[in-house]
Design a protein around this motif. Structure first.
Motif, PDB file in Angstrom:
ATOM      1  N   ARG A 119     -30.066  83.565 -29.199  1.00  0.00           N
ATOM      2  CA  ARG A 119     -29.890  82.178 -29.596  1.00  0.00           C
ATOM      3  C   ARG A 119     -30.368  81.961 -31.019  1.00  0.00           C
ATOM      4  O   ARG A 119     -31.269  82.630 -31.503  1.00  0.00           O
TER       5      ARG A 119
ATOM      6  N   GLU B 121     -29.293  71.789 -28.930  1.00  0.00           N
ATOM      7  CA  GLU B 121     -28.721  72.173 -27.628  1.00  0.00           C
ATOM      8  C   GLU B 121     -28.975  71.102 -26.576  1.00  0.00           C
ATOM      9  O   GLU B 121     -28.071  70.727 -25.832  1.00  0.00           O
TER      10      GLU B 121
ATOM     11  N   ARG C  78     -25.417  79.527 -31.198  1.00  0.00           N
ATOM     12  CA  ARG C  78     -25.280  80.904 -31.660  1.00  0.00           C
ATOM     13  C   ARG C  78     -24.867  80.913 -33.124  1.00  0.00           C
ATOM     14  O   ARG C  78     -24.670  79.876 -33.719  1.00  0.00           O
TER      15      ARG C  78
ATOM     16  N   ARG D 124     -21.879  77.259 -27.687  1.00  0.00           N
ATOM     17  CA  ARG D 124     -21.234  77.735 -26.458  1.00  0.00           C
ATOM     18  C   ARG D 124     -21.615  76.724 -25.379  1.00  0.00           C
ATOM     19  O   ARG D 124     -22.778  76.598 -25.018  1.00  0.00           O
TER      20      ARG D 124
ATOM     21  N   ALA E 197     -21.110  75.283 -21.540  1.00  0.00           N
ATOM     22  CA  ALA E 197     -20.679  75.589 -20.175  1.00  0.00           C
ATOM     23  C   ALA E 197     -20.726  74.299 -19.373  1.00  0.00           C
ATOM     24  O   ALA E 197     -21.797  73.764 -19.099  1.00  0.00           O
TER      25      ALA E 197
ATOM     26  N   ALA F 132     -17.001  75.446 -31.458  1.00  0.00           N
ATOM     27  CA  ALA F 132     -17.565  75.474 -30.111  1.00  0.00           C
ATOM     28  C   ALA F 132     -16.615  76.204 -29.175  1.00  0.00           C
ATOM     29  O   ALA F 132     -15.397  76.165 -29.334  1.00  0.00           O
ATOM     30  N   GLU F 133     -17.218  76.859 -28.209  1.00  0.00           N
ATOM     31  CA  GLU F 133     -16.473  77.532 -27.150  1.00  0.00           C
ATOM     32  C   GLU F 133     -16.895  76.859 -25.850  1.00  0.00           C
ATOM     33  O   GLU F 133     -18.083  76.765 -25.553  1.00  0.00           O
TER      34      GLU F 133
ATOM     35  N   ARG G  53     -16.625  76.590 -21.656  1.00  0.00           N
ATOM     36  CA  ARG G  53     -16.283  77.255 -20.395  1.00  0.00           C
ATOM     37  C   ARG G  53     -16.423  76.219 -19.292  1.00  0.00           C
ATOM     38  O   ARG G  53     -17.453  75.583 -19.162  1.00  0.00           O
TER      39      ARG G  53
END
Length: 184
Positions: A80, A102, A123, A132, A134, A169-170, A172
């Protein structure tokens, strides 16, 4: 990549230890039986006084030690990003803790309609961070709406509050498990 290296090292170490265990238990080649010495006196005399071969062994051991140190240091590396550099506008810079960003993004995304939970990891590098996200969606949620809400206002708010020109950004998505409702 680190997970692949760990699996390969684990497989190689397991195979070597299995082969060594079988050789020791059976007393097979190169041990010449269970009660024979590992190296006979003639073998010790022949190889101890030989020139040049032990340099190759020491070089191989040194390479092995360097690879083991590299692997150990890569295990200790933090995945991180601890902080983000923020331009204050007056020529100075401030440091924003990564955990704070975060938690703010997770709280804002977790408050969206249809989102049961959210985890966020920062990240990248200090000058070019990436998120990232979720998302855990409730059973009735529409994934496209939740993704649009995160990509729109949530990331825009995070980008402007951190003073970043861009914040990739990713996301999930995962749907929470639920029991079927019974009608009686």
């Amino acid at each position: 990549m680190l997970a692949t290296v760990n699996r390969i090292l684990l497989a190689v170490a397991g195979a070597v230890l299995l082969a060594a265990g079988i050789v020791v238990l059976t007393g097979a080649w190169p041990l010449h039986g269970r009660h024979a010495p590992l190296l006979s006196e003639a073998t010790r005399d022949r190889y101890w006084h030989a020139d040049g071969w032990w340099w190759a062994v020491l070089a191989a051991l040194a390479v092995g030690v360097l690879l083991a140190l590299w692997w150990l240091l890569s295990q200790l590396r933090r995945p991180r990003l601890p902080a983000v550099v923020v331009d204050t506008g007056d020529g100075a810079y401030a440091v924003l803790r990564g955990r704070a960003l975060e938690e703010a993004v997770a709280a804002e995304a977790g408050a969206l309609d249809g989102v049961a939970g959210c985890r966020v990891a920062l990240r990248g590098r200090r000058g070019s961070p990436a998120l990232r996200v979720a998302l855990e969606l409730e059973p009735h949620a529409v994934p496209a709406d939740a993704l649009a809400a995160v990509a729109g206002p949530v990331l825009t708010h995070a980008r402007t509050s951190a003073g970043l020109p861009e914040l990739p950004a990713e996301a999930r998505l995962k749907v929470t498990s639920h029991r079927a409702q019974r009608v009686t």
